[in-house]
Design a protein around this motif. Structure first.
Motif, PDB file in Angstrom:
ATOM      1  N   GLU A 161      16.043 -11.795   9.852  1.00  0.00           N
ATOM      2  CA  GLU A 161      15.528 -13.114  10.196  1.00  0.00           C
ATOM      3  C   GLU A 161      14.080 -13.244   9.738  1.00  0.00           C
ATOM      4  N   THR A 162      13.111 -13.450  10.640  1.00  0.00           N
ATOM      5  CA  THR A 162      11.712 -13.615  10.218  1.00  0.00           C
ATOM      6  C   THR A 162      10.908 -12.321  10.297  1.00  0.00           C
ATOM      7  N   ASP A 163      11.558 -11.213  10.625  1.00  0.00           N
ATOM      8  CA  ASP A 163      10.888  -9.917  10.701  1.00  0.00           C
ATOM      9  C   ASP A 163      10.957  -9.227   9.340  1.00  0.00           C
ATOM     10  N   ARG A 164       9.843  -8.663   8.887  1.00  0.00           N
ATOM     11  CA  ARG A 164       9.766  -8.010   7.585  1.00  0.00           C
ATOM     12  C   ARG A 164       9.081  -6.657   7.711  1.00  0.00           C
ATOM     13  N   LEU A 165       9.524  -5.709   6.881  1.00  0.00           N
ATOM     14  CA  LEU A 165       8.910  -4.386   6.819  1.00  0.00           C
ATOM     15  C   LEU A 165       8.917  -3.959   5.364  1.00  0.00           C
ATOM     16  N   CYS A 166       7.820  -3.361   4.913  1.00  0.00           N
ATOM     17  CA  CYS A 166       7.740  -2.841   3.550  1.00  0.00           C
ATOM     18  C   CYS A 166       7.388  -1.363   3.605  1.00  0.00           C
ATOM     19  N   LEU A 185       4.238   7.851   3.350  1.00  0.00           N
ATOM     20  CA  LEU A 185       4.497   6.560   2.730  1.00  0.00           C
ATOM     21  C   LEU A 185       3.584   5.511   3.358  1.00  0.00           C
ATOM     22  N   ARG A 186       3.294   4.448   2.626  1.00  0.00           N
ATOM     23  CA  ARG A 186       2.568   3.311   3.192  1.00  0.00           C
ATOM     24  C   ARG A 186       3.607   2.343   3.757  1.00  0.00           C
ATOM     25  N   VAL A 187       3.303   1.764   4.910  1.00  0.00           N
ATOM     26  CA  VAL A 187       4.231   0.862   5.570  1.00  0.00           C
ATOM     27  C   VAL A 187       3.471  -0.355   6.079  1.00  0.00           C
ATOM     28  N   GLY A 188       4.144  -1.493   6.060  1.00  0.00           N
ATOM     29  CA  GLY A 188       3.583  -2.718   6.623  1.00  0.00           C
ATOM     30  C   GLY A 188       4.664  -3.462   7.376  1.00  0.00           C
ATOM     31  N   VAL A 189       4.259  -4.202   8.375  1.00  0.00           N
ATOM     32  CA  VAL A 189       5.214  -4.981   9.157  1.00  0.00           C
ATOM     33  C   VAL A 189       4.649  -6.377   9.392  1.00  0.00           C
ATOM     34  N   LEU A 190       5.527  -7.372   9.332  1.00  0.00           N
ATOM     35  CA  LEU A 190       5.142  -8.753   9.569  1.00  0.00           C
ATOM     36  C   LEU A 190       6.227  -9.414  10.411  1.00  0.00           C
ATOM     37  N   ALA A 225      11.427   8.319  11.805  1.00  0.00           N
ATOM     38  CA  ALA A 225      10.220   8.109  11.014  1.00  0.00           C
ATOM     39  C   ALA A 225       9.045   7.983  11.960  1.00  0.00           C
ATOM     40  N   ARG A 226       7.972   8.698  11.665  1.00  0.00           N
ATOM     41  CA  ARG A 226       6.741   8.623  12.452  1.00  0.00           C
ATOM     42  C   ARG A 226       5.862   7.561  11.818  1.00  0.00           C
ATOM     43  N   LEU A 227       5.606   6.472  12.538  1.00  0.00           N
ATOM     44  CA  LEU A 227       4.780   5.390  12.044  1.00  0.00           C
ATOM     45  C   LEU A 227       3.427   5.416  12.721  1.00  0.00           C
ATOM     46  N   ALA A 228       2.390   5.086  11.977  1.00  0.00           N
ATOM     47  CA  ALA A 228       1.033   5.016  12.520  1.00  0.00           C
ATOM     48  C   ALA A 228       0.356   3.777  11.966  1.00  0.00           C
ATOM     49  N   PHE A 229       0.023   2.864  12.877  1.00  0.00           N
ATOM     50  CA  PHE A 229      -0.762   1.675  12.552  1.00  0.00           C
ATOM     51  C   PHE A 229      -2.068   1.823  13.328  1.00  0.00           C
ATOM     52  N   GLY A 230      -2.995   2.614  12.791  1.00  0.00           N
ATOM     53  CA  GLY A 230      -4.210   2.933  13.529  1.00  0.00           C
ATOM     54  C   GLY A 230      -3.858   3.751  14.761  1.00  0.00           C
ATOM     55  N   SER A 231      -4.277   3.297  15.940  1.00  0.00           N
ATOM     56  CA  SER A 231      -3.982   4.026  17.172  1.00  0.00           C
ATOM     57  C   SER A 231      -2.589   3.721  17.724  1.00  0.00           C
ATOM     58  N   CYS A 232      -1.882   2.826  17.107  1.00  0.00           N
ATOM     59  CA  CYS A 232      -0.481   2.545  17.467  1.00  0.00           C
ATOM     60  C   CYS A 232       0.395   3.532  16.705  1.00  0.00           C
ATOM     61  N   ARG A 233       0.995   4.490  17.446  1.00  0.00           N
ATOM     62  CA  ARG A 233       1.812   5.534  16.819  1.00  0.00           C
ATOM     63  C   ARG A 233       3.111   5.695  17.595  1.00  0.00           C
ATOM     64  N   PHE A 234       4.215   5.823  16.853  1.00  0.00           N
ATOM     65  CA  PHE A 234       5.517   5.982  17.505  1.00  0.00           C
ATOM     66  C   PHE A 234       6.549   6.469  16.492  1.00  0.00           C
ATOM     67  N   ALA A 260      -3.009 -13.898   6.471  1.00  0.00           N
ATOM     68  CA  ALA A 260      -4.304 -14.127   5.794  1.00  0.00           C
ATOM     69  C   ALA A 260      -4.239 -13.817   4.302  1.00  0.00           C
ATOM     70  N   GLY A 261      -3.053 -13.379   3.826  1.00  0.00           N
ATOM     71  CA  GLY A 261      -2.888 -13.100   2.400  1.00  0.00           C
ATOM     72  C   GLY A 261      -3.178 -11.680   1.981  1.00  0.00           C
ATOM     73  N   GLN A 262      -3.464 -10.786   2.930  1.00  0.00           N
ATOM     74  CA  GLN A 262      -3.740  -9.392   2.611  1.00  0.00           C
ATOM     75  C   GLN A 262      -2.435  -8.620   2.389  1.00  0.00           C
ATOM     76  N   PRO A 263      -2.377  -7.778   1.352  1.00  0.00           N
ATOM     77  CA  PRO A 263      -1.166  -6.979   1.133  1.00  0.00           C
ATOM     78  C   PRO A 263      -0.980  -5.968   2.265  1.00  0.00           C
ATOM     79  N   LEU A 264       0.219  -5.893   2.824  1.00  0.00           N
ATOM     80  CA  LEU A 264       0.486  -4.982   3.932  1.00  0.00           C
ATOM     81  C   LEU A 264       0.930  -3.600   3.466  1.00  0.00           C
ATOM     82  N   CYS A 265       1.387  -3.484   2.232  1.00  0.00           N
ATOM     83  CA  CYS A 265       1.828  -2.186   1.712  1.00  0.00           C
ATOM     84  C   CYS A 265       1.035  -1.765   0.487  1.00  0.00           C
ATOM     85  N   GLY A 266      -0.188  -2.164   0.420  1.00  0.00           N
ATOM     86  CA  GLY A 266      -1.015  -1.759  -0.717  1.00  0.00           C
ATOM     87  C   GLY A 266      -1.242  -2.889  -1.675  1.00  0.00           C
TER      88      GLY A 266
END
Length: 125
Positions: free
Chosen positions: A17-22, A31-36, A58-67, A118-124
């Motif tokens: 649906e409207t959820d995205r992950l790269c 790996l680099r990961v982004g979520v929107l 998969a171990r994900l880390a978005f700064g101090s958000c880790r899971f 804001a137009g910033q690339p989430l995966c590089g």
């Protein structure tokens, strides 16, 4: 037939649906990961970070958000409960909790196109 999770690459574009992950190549086994998540009207999440695959998780880390997220074939599922550090990546009532996305492409270049509101690339980029 059961696929060996050690042979599955997570690189590509994922969505539901409207959820995205790269996921794109990174450095030293990470790996680099982004979520929107975009529900409109100030309801959403955007984050960029790293991912390290460990078998069927998969171990994900978005700064101090880790899971750890579950990998189920061509689906990635975030845990139902996440820390407040993860919730701070969202606005309004949106949440990263229980995000589930399916693979839509195995292309790193397609995955790299995901951008924040804001137009910033989430995966590089």
């Amino acid at each position: 037939m059961v696929v060996d999770p050690r042979r599955v690459t997570l690189i590509g574009a994922w969505s539901r649906e409207t959820d995205r992950l790269c996921v794109v190549p990174g450095h030293a086994g990470t790996l680099r990961v982004g979520v929107l998540i975009d529900y409109g009207e100030g309801q959403g999440c955007a984050a960029a970070g790293t991912l390290r695959q460990r078998g069927d998780s998969a171990r994900l880390a978005f700064g101090s958000c880790r899971f750890d997220a579950a990998i189920d074939g061509d689906r990635i599922v975030f845990p139902a409960a996440l820390s407040s550090a993860c919730e701070s990546l969202c606005t309004g009532r949106a949440s990263l909790s229980a995000l589930a996305v399916d693979r839509v492409s195995a292309s790193a270049s397609e995955a790299a196109q995901l951008r924040s509101p804001a137009g910033q690339p989430l995966c590089g980029g």
